[in-house]
Design a protein around this motif. Structure first.
Motif, mmCIF file in Angstrom:
data_model
loop_
_atom_site.group_PDB
_atom_site.id
_atom_site.type_symbol
_atom_site.label_atom_id
_atom_site.label_comp_id
_atom_site.label_asym_id
_atom_site.label_seq_id
_atom_site.Cartn_x
_atom_site.Cartn_y
_atom_site.Cartn_z
ATOM 1 N N UNK A 106 0.834 -1.209 0.000
ATOM 2 C CA UNK A 106 0.000 0.000 0.000
ATOM 3 C C UNK A 106 0.867 1.256 0.000
ATOM 4 N N UNK A 107 1.850 1.277 0.876
ATOM 5 C CA UNK A 107 2.665 2.482 1.033
ATOM 6 C C UNK A 107 3.528 2.752 -0.190
ATOM 7 N N UNK A 108 4.083 1.702 -0.796
ATOM 8 C CA UNK A 108 4.907 1.913 -1.979
ATOM 9 C C UNK A 108 4.067 2.386 -3.150
ATOM 10 N N UNK A 109 2.863 1.845 -3.284
ATOM 11 C CA UNK A 109 1.974 2.267 -4.359
ATOM 12 C C UNK A 109 1.685 3.758 -4.261
ATOM 13 N N UNK A 110 1.339 4.212 -3.070
ATOM 14 C CA UNK A 110 1.042 5.636 -2.895
ATOM 15 C C UNK A 110 2.304 6.489 -2.945
ATOM 16 N N UNK A 111 3.435 5.935 -2.497
ATOM 17 C CA UNK A 111 4.691 6.694 -2.525
ATOM 18 C C UNK A 111 5.051 7.096 -3.949
ATOM 19 N N UNK A 112 4.882 6.182 -4.896
ATOM 20 C CA UNK A 112 5.232 6.467 -6.285
ATOM 21 C C UNK A 112 4.072 7.111 -7.032
ATOM 22 N N UNK A 113 2.910 6.475 -7.006
ATOM 23 C CA UNK A 113 1.795 6.896 -7.857
ATOM 24 C C UNK A 113 1.169 8.211 -7.428
ATOM 25 N N UNK A 114 1.191 8.501 -6.134
ATOM 26 C CA UNK A 114 0.514 9.699 -5.645
ATOM 27 C C UNK A 114 1.495 10.721 -5.095
ATOM 28 N N UNK A 115 2.313 10.320 -4.114
ATOM 29 C CA UNK A 115 3.277 11.279 -3.587
ATOM 30 C C UNK A 115 4.286 11.682 -4.650
ATOM 31 N N UNK A 116 4.650 10.749 -5.520
ATOM 32 C CA UNK A 116 5.596 11.066 -6.578
ATOM 33 C C UNK A 116 5.073 12.162 -7.496
ATOM 34 N N UNK A 117 3.806 12.072 -7.866
ATOM 35 C CA UNK A 117 3.200 13.112 -8.702
ATOM 36 C C UNK A 117 3.184 14.440 -7.954
ATOM 37 N N UNK A 118 2.866 14.403 -6.674
ATOM 38 C CA UNK A 118 2.885 15.616 -5.862
ATOM 39 C C UNK A 118 4.280 16.225 -5.828
ATOM 40 N N UNK A 119 5.299 15.400 -5.559
ATOM 41 C CA UNK A 119 6.666 15.908 -5.459
ATOM 42 C C UNK A 119 7.114 16.585 -6.754
ATOM 43 N N UNK A 120 6.912 15.899 -7.879
ATOM 44 C CA UNK A 120 7.389 16.435 -9.153
ATOM 45 C C UNK A 120 6.556 17.647 -9.572
ATOM 46 N N UNK A 151 -7.070 -4.673 -7.350
ATOM 47 C CA UNK A 151 -6.330 -3.460 -7.711
ATOM 48 C C UNK A 151 -6.683 -2.297 -6.789
ATOM 49 N N UNK A 152 -7.016 -2.595 -5.537
ATOM 50 C CA UNK A 152 -7.485 -1.548 -4.632
ATOM 51 C C UNK A 152 -6.450 -0.452 -4.423
ATOM 52 N N UNK A 153 -5.197 -0.835 -4.176
ATOM 53 C CA UNK A 153 -4.161 0.169 -3.919
ATOM 54 C C UNK A 153 -3.913 1.012 -5.165
ATOM 55 N N UNK A 154 -3.796 0.361 -6.293
ATOM 56 C CA UNK A 154 -3.523 1.072 -7.543
ATOM 57 C C UNK A 154 -4.667 2.025 -7.890
ATOM 58 N N UNK A 155 -5.900 1.508 -7.847
ATOM 59 C CA UNK A 155 -7.048 2.331 -8.199
ATOM 60 C C UNK A 155 -7.194 3.523 -7.252
ATOM 61 N N UNK A 156 -7.000 3.289 -5.968
ATOM 62 C CA UNK A 156 -7.115 4.370 -5.000
ATOM 63 C C UNK A 156 -6.032 5.422 -5.212
ATOM 64 N N UNK A 157 -4.813 4.966 -5.515
ATOM 65 C CA UNK A 157 -3.721 5.922 -5.746
ATOM 66 C C UNK A 157 -3.982 6.766 -6.983
ATOM 67 N N UNK A 158 -4.556 6.166 -8.012
ATOM 68 C CA UNK A 158 -4.842 6.898 -9.237
ATOM 69 C C UNK A 158 -6.032 7.844 -9.060
ATOM 70 N N UNK A 159 -7.014 7.435 -8.268
ATOM 71 C CA UNK A 159 -8.128 8.338 -7.977
ATOM 72 C C UNK A 159 -7.635 9.568 -7.216
ATOM 73 N N UNK A 160 -6.739 9.340 -6.268
ATOM 74 C CA UNK A 160 -6.199 10.452 -5.481
ATOM 75 C C UNK A 160 -5.425 11.415 -6.352
ATOM 76 N N UNK A 161 -4.585 10.889 -7.228
ATOM 77 C CA UNK A 161 -3.745 11.758 -8.044
ATOM 78 C C UNK A 161 -4.554 12.469 -9.123
ATOM 79 N N UNK A 162 -5.647 11.871 -9.546
ATOM 80 C CA UNK A 162 -6.532 12.549 -10.498
ATOM 81 C C UNK A 162 -7.131 13.796 -9.863
ATOM 82 N N UNK A 163 -7.639 13.667 -8.657
ATOM 83 C CA UNK A 163 -8.216 14.830 -7.985
ATOM 84 C C UNK A 163 -7.142 15.841 -7.613
#
Length: 258
Positions: A106-120, A151-163
Protein backbone atom coordinates in the motif's frame (compact mmCIF):
# COMPACT_ATOMS: atom_id res chain seq x y z
CA UNK A 1 1.71 19.67 -33.09
CA UNK A 2 5.17 21.12 -32.74
CA UNK A 3 7.15 21.70 -29.55
CA UNK A 4 10.34 23.08 -31.07
CA UNK A 5 12.80 24.48 -28.52
CA UNK A 6 10.45 23.83 -25.59
CA UNK A 7 11.62 21.79 -22.61
CA UNK A 8 9.57 18.87 -21.32
CA UNK A 9 10.12 16.75 -18.22
CA UNK A 10 8.73 13.21 -18.38
CA UNK A 11 8.71 10.83 -15.42
CA UNK A 12 8.65 7.08 -15.97
CA UNK A 13 10.51 7.72 -19.23
CA UNK A 14 12.46 4.46 -19.23
CA UNK A 15 9.71 2.32 -20.75
CA UNK A 16 6.05 1.98 -21.68
CA UNK A 17 3.88 5.08 -21.88
CA UNK A 18 6.58 7.35 -20.44
CA UNK A 19 9.07 6.28 -23.11
CA UNK A 20 6.45 6.75 -25.85
CA UNK A 21 5.70 10.27 -24.59
CA UNK A 22 9.39 11.17 -24.41
CA UNK A 23 10.03 9.91 -27.93
CA UNK A 24 6.95 11.66 -29.34
CA UNK A 25 7.92 14.98 -27.76
CA UNK A 26 11.51 14.70 -29.00
CA UNK A 27 10.31 13.90 -32.52
CA UNK A 28 8.35 17.15 -32.48
CA UNK A 29 11.31 19.27 -31.45
CA UNK A 30 11.13 19.32 -27.66
CA UNK A 31 14.13 19.08 -25.38
CA UNK A 32 13.38 16.12 -23.11
CA UNK A 33 14.43 15.56 -19.50
CA UNK A 34 13.69 11.95 -18.60
CA UNK A 35 13.21 10.86 -14.99
CA UNK A 36 13.01 7.26 -13.85
CA UNK A 37 14.26 5.01 -11.04
CA UNK A 38 15.64 2.54 -13.59
CA UNK A 39 18.93 4.26 -14.41
CA UNK A 40 20.12 1.73 -16.99
CA UNK A 41 16.95 1.69 -19.08
CA UNK A 42 16.50 5.45 -18.77
CA UNK A 43 20.02 6.13 -19.98
CA UNK A 44 19.45 3.80 -22.92
CA UNK A 45 16.33 5.68 -24.02
CA UNK A 46 17.84 9.14 -23.60
CA UNK A 47 21.10 8.11 -25.30
CA UNK A 48 19.11 6.75 -28.24
CA UNK A 49 17.23 10.03 -28.56
CA UNK A 50 20.54 11.87 -28.53
CA UNK A 51 21.93 9.59 -31.22
CA UNK A 52 18.91 10.50 -33.36
CA UNK A 53 19.76 14.19 -33.12
CA UNK A 54 17.42 15.18 -30.31
CA UNK A 55 18.33 17.03 -27.12
CA UNK A 56 17.59 14.67 -24.25
CA UNK A 57 19.10 13.97 -20.85
CA UNK A 58 18.58 11.33 -18.18
CA UNK A 59 18.02 12.20 -14.53
CA UNK A 60 17.71 8.96 -12.53
CA UNK A 61 15.56 9.48 -9.46
CA UNK A 62 12.96 7.79 -7.26
CA UNK A 63 10.02 10.21 -7.43
CA UNK A 64 9.01 9.10 -3.92
CA UNK A 65 12.06 11.01 -2.61
CA UNK A 66 11.04 14.67 -2.50
CA UNK A 67 14.56 16.06 -1.98
CA UNK A 68 15.97 13.96 -4.80
CA UNK A 69 13.17 15.17 -7.06
CA UNK A 70 13.94 18.80 -6.24
CA UNK A 71 17.59 18.26 -7.12
CA UNK A 72 16.72 16.45 -10.35
CA UNK A 73 14.35 19.21 -11.48
CA UNK A 74 17.00 21.82 -10.74
CA UNK A 75 19.60 19.88 -12.75
CA UNK A 76 17.16 19.42 -15.62
CA UNK A 77 16.46 23.14 -15.89
CA UNK A 78 20.15 23.99 -15.78
CA UNK A 79 20.91 21.42 -18.47
CA UNK A 80 17.98 21.94 -20.85
CA UNK A 81 16.30 25.21 -19.94
CA UNK A 82 13.07 26.24 -18.18
CA UNK A 83 10.57 23.39 -18.02
CA UNK A 84 7.44 24.35 -19.94
CA UNK A 85 5.78 20.93 -19.97
CA UNK A 86 5.54 18.20 -17.35
CA UNK A 87 4.18 14.70 -17.89
CA UNK A 88 3.76 12.51 -14.80
CA UNK A 89 3.86 8.86 -15.89
CA UNK A 90 5.95 7.02 -13.27
CA UNK A 91 3.90 4.37 -11.52
CA UNK A 92 3.89 0.95 -9.91
CA UNK A 93 1.26 -1.78 -9.65
CA UNK A 94 0.90 -4.06 -6.63
CA UNK A 95 -1.86 -6.64 -7.17
CA UNK A 96 -3.76 -8.56 -4.53
CA UNK A 97 -6.97 -8.76 -2.55
CA UNK A 98 -7.44 -5.65 -0.42
CA UNK A 99 -7.42 -7.70 2.80
CA UNK A 100 -4.18 -9.42 1.77
CA UNK A 101 -2.17 -6.34 0.76
CA UNK A 102 0.81 -5.67 2.99
CA UNK A 103 1.56 -2.29 4.49
CA UNK A 104 4.55 -2.09 2.14
CA UNK A 105 2.38 -2.81 -0.91
CA UNK A 106 0.00 0.00 0.00
CA UNK A 107 2.67 2.48 1.03
CA UNK A 108 4.91 1.91 -1.98
CA UNK A 109 1.97 2.27 -4.36
CA UNK A 110 1.04 5.64 -2.90
CA UNK A 111 4.69 6.69 -2.52
CA UNK A 112 5.23 6.47 -6.29
CA UNK A 113 1.79 6.90 -7.86
CA UNK A 114 0.51 9.70 -5.65
CA UNK A 115 3.28 11.28 -3.59
CA UNK A 116 5.60 11.07 -6.58
CA UNK A 117 3.20 13.11 -8.70
CA UNK A 118 2.89 15.62 -5.86
CA UNK A 119 6.67 15.91 -5.46
CA UNK A 120 7.39 16.44 -9.15
CA UNK A 121 4.38 18.67 -9.83
CA UNK A 122 5.20 20.87 -6.85
CA UNK A 123 8.85 21.25 -7.88
CA UNK A 124 7.99 22.10 -11.48
CA UNK A 125 4.94 24.27 -10.77
CA UNK A 126 6.92 26.45 -8.36
CA UNK A 127 9.21 27.27 -11.26
CA UNK A 128 6.39 27.73 -13.77
CA UNK A 129 4.44 30.23 -11.65
CA UNK A 130 6.79 33.22 -11.98
CA UNK A 131 7.06 32.51 -15.72
CA UNK A 132 3.25 32.48 -15.99
CA UNK A 133 3.23 29.64 -18.47
CA UNK A 134 3.13 25.87 -18.52
CA UNK A 135 1.21 22.65 -19.07
CA UNK A 136 1.08 19.62 -16.80
CA UNK A 137 -0.41 16.26 -17.73
CA UNK A 138 -0.72 13.40 -15.27
CA UNK A 139 -1.22 9.90 -16.63
CA UNK A 140 -3.83 8.33 -14.36
CA UNK A 141 -5.96 5.26 -15.08
CA UNK A 142 -9.52 4.33 -15.88
CA UNK A 143 -9.25 2.25 -12.69
CA UNK A 144 -9.77 5.55 -10.86
CA UNK A 145 -13.33 5.58 -12.26
CA UNK A 146 -14.38 1.94 -11.95
CA UNK A 147 -13.65 -0.58 -9.16
CA UNK A 148 -11.22 -3.31 -10.15
CA UNK A 149 -10.70 -6.70 -8.52
CA UNK A 150 -7.29 -7.04 -6.82
CA UNK A 151 -6.33 -3.46 -7.71
CA UNK A 152 -7.49 -1.55 -4.63
CA UNK A 153 -4.16 0.17 -3.92
CA UNK A 154 -3.52 1.07 -7.54
CA UNK A 155 -7.05 2.33 -8.20
CA UNK A 156 -7.11 4.37 -5.00
CA UNK A 157 -3.72 5.92 -5.75
CA UNK A 158 -4.84 6.90 -9.24
CA UNK A 159 -8.13 8.34 -7.98
CA UNK A 160 -6.20 10.45 -5.48
CA UNK A 161 -3.74 11.76 -8.04
CA UNK A 162 -6.53 12.55 -10.50
CA UNK A 163 -8.22 14.83 -7.99
CA UNK A 164 -4.86 16.30 -6.93
CA UNK A 165 -4.13 17.27 -10.54
CA UNK A 166 -7.55 18.89 -10.93
CA UNK A 167 -7.09 20.87 -7.71
CA UNK A 168 -3.63 21.91 -8.87
CA UNK A 169 -5.14 23.07 -12.14
CA UNK A 170 -7.67 25.21 -10.30
CA UNK A 171 -4.96 26.88 -8.24
CA UNK A 172 -2.59 27.42 -11.17
CA UNK A 173 -5.15 28.72 -13.66
CA UNK A 174 -4.53 32.33 -12.63
CA UNK A 175 -0.89 31.83 -13.65
CA UNK A 176 -1.84 30.54 -17.13
CA UNK A 177 -0.73 27.02 -16.26
CA UNK A 178 -2.99 24.19 -17.41
CA UNK A 179 -3.25 20.83 -15.60
CA UNK A 180 -5.00 17.82 -17.12
CA UNK A 181 -5.23 14.06 -16.73
CA UNK A 182 -5.06 11.28 -19.31
CA UNK A 183 -6.60 8.04 -18.02
CA UNK A 184 -5.60 4.99 -20.06
CA UNK A 185 -7.24 1.62 -19.88
CA UNK A 186 -5.35 -1.57 -20.66
CA UNK A 187 -2.25 -0.63 -22.66
CA UNK A 188 0.41 -2.88 -24.17
CA UNK A 189 3.24 -2.07 -21.75
CA UNK A 190 5.59 -4.18 -19.61
CA UNK A 191 3.29 -3.51 -16.62
CA UNK A 192 0.30 -4.88 -18.55
CA UNK A 193 2.14 -7.88 -19.96
CA UNK A 194 3.26 -8.88 -16.47
CA UNK A 195 -0.42 -9.62 -15.74
CA UNK A 196 -0.87 -11.99 -18.69
CA UNK A 197 -0.73 -15.74 -18.18
CA UNK A 198 0.26 -16.47 -21.80
CA UNK A 199 0.49 -14.93 -25.27
CA UNK A 200 -3.30 -14.68 -25.43
CA UNK A 201 -3.34 -12.13 -22.65
CA UNK A 202 -4.41 -9.27 -24.90
CA UNK A 203 -7.38 -11.25 -26.22
CA UNK A 204 -8.50 -12.00 -22.66
CA UNK A 205 -8.38 -8.30 -21.77
CA UNK A 206 -10.35 -7.36 -24.88
CA UNK A 207 -13.00 -9.99 -24.11
CA UNK A 208 -13.43 -8.97 -20.47
CA UNK A 209 -14.41 -11.20 -17.57
CA UNK A 210 -17.79 -11.65 -15.89
CA UNK A 211 -16.12 -13.37 -12.95
CA UNK A 212 -13.96 -10.29 -12.31
CA UNK A 213 -16.81 -7.85 -13.05
CA UNK A 214 -14.69 -6.41 -15.83
CA UNK A 215 -16.03 -5.19 -19.15
CA UNK A 216 -14.11 -5.87 -22.32
CA UNK A 217 -12.97 -3.24 -24.80
CA UNK A 218 -15.70 -2.18 -27.27
CA UNK A 219 -13.15 -1.03 -29.87
CA UNK A 220 -11.85 -4.62 -29.85
CA UNK A 221 -8.19 -3.68 -29.49
CA UNK A 222 -5.76 -3.00 -26.69
CA UNK A 223 -4.14 0.43 -26.64
CA UNK A 224 -0.54 1.01 -27.64
CA UNK A 225 1.66 3.41 -25.66
CA UNK A 226 1.53 5.66 -28.72
CA UNK A 227 -2.26 5.95 -28.44
CA UNK A 228 -1.84 7.36 -24.94
CA UNK A 229 1.09 9.57 -25.96
CA UNK A 230 -1.05 11.15 -28.69
CA UNK A 231 -3.62 12.20 -26.09
CA UNK A 232 -0.91 13.55 -23.80
CA UNK A 233 0.67 15.62 -26.57
CA UNK A 234 -2.69 17.09 -27.52
CA UNK A 235 -3.29 18.30 -23.97
CA UNK A 236 0.23 19.75 -23.81
CA UNK A 237 -0.20 21.58 -27.09
CA UNK A 238 -1.60 24.99 -27.89
CA UNK A 239 -4.54 23.22 -29.53
CA UNK A 240 -5.73 22.52 -25.97
CA UNK A 241 -5.04 26.06 -24.70
CA UNK A 242 -8.55 26.42 -23.27
CA UNK A 243 -8.65 22.99 -21.62
CA UNK A 244 -7.71 22.53 -17.98
CA UNK A 245 -8.80 20.25 -15.10
CA UNK A 246 -10.02 17.73 -17.68
CA UNK A 247 -9.73 13.93 -17.43
CA UNK A 248 -9.42 12.38 -20.90
CA UNK A 249 -10.13 8.65 -20.84
CA UNK A 250 -8.25 6.59 -23.44
CA UNK A 251 -9.58 3.07 -22.95
CA UNK A 252 -11.38 2.03 -26.12
CA UNK A 253 -14.72 2.37 -24.34
CA UNK A 254 -13.90 -0.13 -21.56
CA UNK A 255 -15.55 2.01 -18.89
CA UNK A 256 -18.48 2.92 -21.17
CA UNK A 257 -17.71 6.63 -20.88
CA UNK A 258 -17.97 6.62 -17.08
Amino acid sequence: MEFKDRTALVTGAAQGIGEAVARALAARGARVAGLDANEERLSGVMDDLGARGHRAAAFPVDVADSQAVERAVDRAERALGPIEMLVNVAGVLRMGQAVALSDEDWERTFAVNTRGVFHVSRAVARRMIPRRSGAIVTVGSNAARTPRMHMAAYAASKAAVTMFTKCLGLELAEHDIRCNVVSPGSTDTPMQRALWADDRGAQAVIAGSLAAFRLGIPLNRIATPGDVADAVLFLLSDRARHITMHDLCVDGGATLGA
